[in-house]
Design an enzyme around this catalytic site. Structure first.
Site, PDB file in Angstrom:
ATOM      1  N   GLU A 267      33.882 -24.252  61.402  1.00  0.00           N
ATOM      2  CA  GLU A 267      35.134 -23.883  62.033  1.00  0.00           C
ATOM      3  C   GLU A 267      36.151 -23.569  60.703  1.00  0.00           C
ATOM      4  O   GLU A 267      37.655 -22.676  61.348  1.00  0.00           O
ATOM      5  CB  GLU A 267      35.929 -25.126  62.666  1.00  0.00           C
ATOM      6  CG  GLU A 267      34.874 -26.068  63.909  1.00  0.00           C
ATOM      7  CD  GLU A 267      34.393 -24.692  64.624  1.00  0.00           C
ATOM      8  OE1 GLU A 267      35.247 -23.706  64.990  1.00  0.00           O
ATOM      9  OE2 GLU A 267      33.221 -24.771  65.045  1.00  0.00           O
TER      10      GLU A 267
ATOM     11  N   ASP B  58       2.447 -20.022  36.289  1.00  0.00           N
ATOM     12  CA  ASP B  58       3.068 -19.470  36.625  1.00  0.00           C
ATOM     13  C   ASP B  58       3.253 -17.849  36.869  1.00  0.00           C
ATOM     14  O   ASP B  58       2.327 -17.496  36.097  1.00  0.00           O
ATOM     15  CB  ASP B  58       4.350 -19.968  36.372  1.00  0.00           C
ATOM     16  CG  ASP B  58       4.245 -21.077  36.226  1.00  0.00           C
ATOM     17  OD1 ASP B  58       4.097 -21.433  37.649  1.00  0.00           O
ATOM     18  OD2 ASP B  58       4.307 -21.997  35.149  1.00  0.00           O
TER      19      ASP B  58
ATOM     20  N   GLY C  47      15.368  -6.169  33.317  1.00  0.00           N
ATOM     21  CA  GLY C  47      15.795  -5.403  31.981  1.00  0.00           C
ATOM     22  C   GLY C  47      16.190  -6.541  30.724  1.00  0.00           C
ATOM     23  O   GLY C  47      15.715  -7.363  30.892  1.00  0.00           O
TER      24      GLY C  47
ATOM     25  N   GLY D 250       8.704 -21.556  32.713  1.00  0.00           N
ATOM     26  CA  GLY D 250       7.556 -21.445  34.188  1.00  0.00           C
ATOM     27  C   GLY D 250       7.973 -22.794  35.020  1.00  0.00           C
ATOM     28  O   GLY D 250       7.197 -23.385  35.643  1.00  0.00           O
TER      29      GLY D 250
ATOM     30  N   HIS E 164      32.042 -15.294  64.746  1.00  0.00           N
ATOM     31  CA  HIS E 164      30.339 -15.119  64.875  1.00  0.00           C
ATOM     32  C   HIS E 164      29.959 -14.196  64.473  1.00  0.00           C
ATOM     33  O   HIS E 164      30.708 -12.716  64.312  1.00  0.00           O
ATOM     34  CB  HIS E 164      30.367 -15.753  66.249  1.00  0.00           C
ATOM     35  CG  HIS E 164      30.591 -16.678  66.502  1.00  0.00           C
ATOM     36  ND1 HIS E 164      30.756 -17.580  67.848  1.00  0.00           N
ATOM     37  CD2 HIS E 164      31.011 -18.137  65.570  1.00  0.00           C
ATOM     38  CE1 HIS E 164      31.095 -18.753  68.037  1.00  0.00           C
ATOM     39  NE2 HIS E 164      31.055 -19.223  66.368  1.00  0.00           N
TER      40      HIS E 164
END
Length: 487
Positions: A193, A372, A378, A367, A202
């Site tokens: 709101e 993982d 880069g 990880g 919206h």
């Protein structure tokens, strides 16, 4: 969400991540790709920028009609309504915000000020304010309203000669409105709101109480609560999953919208910021302390060396550090994103099998436990696989160039792997990458050189067919050509 330049349908199979190496990285890099003529679920896909403009299509700001990108100072108040029995919409049973409601409303205001060049100042209940907050309980005298949630008016809304701009009203019969500190849909309601009161619409032309709109009526595919808390529609329509939780602060497209109206806040989190576990943000929605406490946020950050720390989660995660990207964090899907123009340098995974993708900055990627997949992209990156069978992925000479090379800090011989398969794929050859004892200037030659005194292996590759290698990775530990590569 697999992306192509054709119509696609969101299905569970199209959202399933690849499980190993380059395929897992490529899948995450294209996760929730949008715009550029794509159609999703039979709807046009809007880019982040397009969505931001559409959410501000009424062109109303507190600086004036179509006055965009300028900072603004606004006041707000919590009137007591002692002398008012009915508001402009005809609702009655008016009351002042409770202390709990006021605290949560201030946090919602703060979340908008964090991302945009807006300053909010509270004034006394009896003073005129730009934004006001009030409760109602009846839609007419003696008839309690249990159907509506809240509503608000955009700036410069004139009705019957009255300026209604900035009024926000909340149905106190709803428990999440009455107790927003414990029910997160209430906090989202406040932030939603306030978004209207600042000038946001919206993402589609619909309102509560006007017909029976559904996701089928949206203007563009990304009109869901994965992309915008101004939306009515579930994140599941676009493949997200918030696990029954709701965002407390502006999401990816909301940030684009509000920054279009008032400009970006250049002073928010300019230091070295940690998001998630061990957070120093001072924001509840950017912080977590347990595996059961989920996060849903879009990161806006104005500088420093920053970290996504999701180390306390046990589910498999997919973490992407590129701007405008989405990550699957803490067992949810598409619940963390990064706003346009933001650089997050570092990421820490949890104890699941994580996929972590870096960006063009010098990243530190960890990880943690689990099997993982790490891809620095880069920059000169530091990659830590942690415990488990980990895969380190490279796809271009620029990923780890001599002079700015990546470091794999904890390689486990015979357990971890280095994935160079994309080089073969790009060359349309299964043996483009081939290991040699010395370089001859032929493209695709790869050479391992181990320094026993430092326990560092150099992986050098001549991708471009030059006299010297144009790709170099420094690896702490020994590497076995026979077992430790995917090519």
């Amino acid at each position: 969400m697999q992306s192509t330049k054709k119509a696609i349908e969101i299905t569970e199979s199209s959202l399933a991540a690849a499980t190993t190496g380059y395929d897992a990285v490529d899948d995450l890099l294209h996760y929730h790709e949008r715009g550029n003529g794509i159609q999703i679920n039979g709807k046009d896909s809007f880019s982040n920028e397009q969505a931001g403009l559409f959410i501000t299509r009424e062109n109303q700001t507190w600086n004036g009609y179509k006055v965009f990108g300028q900072p603004v100072k606004l006041t707000f108040s919590f009137p007591d309504y002692k002398f008012s029995s009915t508001n402009v919409a005809g609702d009655t049973g008016l009351s002042k915000f409770s202390a709990e409601q006021q605290q949560q409303a201030k946090l919602s205001l703060q979340s908008w000020a964090d991302v945009a060049n807006i300053t909010f100042t509270e004034v006394a209940a009896g003073q005129k304010a730009n934004i006001t907050f009030g409760n109602y309980s009846q839609d007419r005298p003696g008839h309690y309203d249990y159907g509506t949630q809240a509503y608000a008016f955009l700036p410069n809304t004139i009705w019957q000669g009255q300026d209604l701009g900035g009024q926000t009203w909340y149905n106190v019969n709803q428990s999440n409105v009455k107790h927003p500190a414990t029910e997160d849909y209430g906090r989202q309601t406040f932030t939603h709101e306030i978004g209207h009161a600042l000038g946001l619409s919206h993402p589609g032309d619909y309102n509560a109480g006007e017909g029976n709109p559904t996701y089928n009526d949206v203007t563009y595919a990304e009109d869901t609560r994965q992309f915008s808390l101004m939306s009515y529609w579930s994140e599941t329509n676009t493949g997200g999953d918030n696990g029954g939780h709701y965002a407390a602060a502006p999401l990816l497209d909301d940030i684009a919208a509000i920054q279009h109206l008032y400009g970006a806040n250049p002073s928010t989190r300019t230091g070295d910021t940690v998001y998630g576990f061990n957070s120093n943000t001072g924001r509840d929605f950017l912080s977590t302390t347990s595996n059961s406490q989920k996060v849903i946020f879009a990161a806006w950050d104005a500088g420093g060396n920053d970290t996504f720390d999701f180390s306390g989660y046990t589910a498999n995660q997919r973490i992407n550090l590129n701007e405008k990207s989405f990550s699957d964090v803490g067992g949810l899907k598409g619940n963390v994103s990064i706003a346009a123009g933001v650089t997050i340098e570092n990421a820490i995974g949890g104890s699941g099998n994580d996929v972590i993708v870096g960006n063009a900055a010098n990243n530190v990627l960890k990880g943690g436990a689990g099997n993982d997949v790490l891809f620095g992209g880069g920059g000169a990156d530091e990659l830590w696989g942690g415990a488990g069978k980990d895969i380190f992925v490279f796809s271009a000479a620029s990923d780890s160039a001599p002079g700015a090379s990546d470091w794999i800090r904890d390689f486990q011989k015979g357990i971890d792997k280095i994935d160079l398969s994309f080089f073969n794929k790009e060359a349309n050859s299964s043996d483009f990458i081939h290991f040699v004892d010395h370089f001859s200037g032929t493209a695709g030659e790869a050479l391992l050189s181990y320094n026993a005194s430092s326990n560092v292996t150099d992986l050098s590759v001549n991708i471009g067919g030059h006299q010297a290698p144009d790709f170099l990775v420094k690896i702490v530990g020994q590497v076995d050509v026979a077992t430790d590569f995917i090519v």
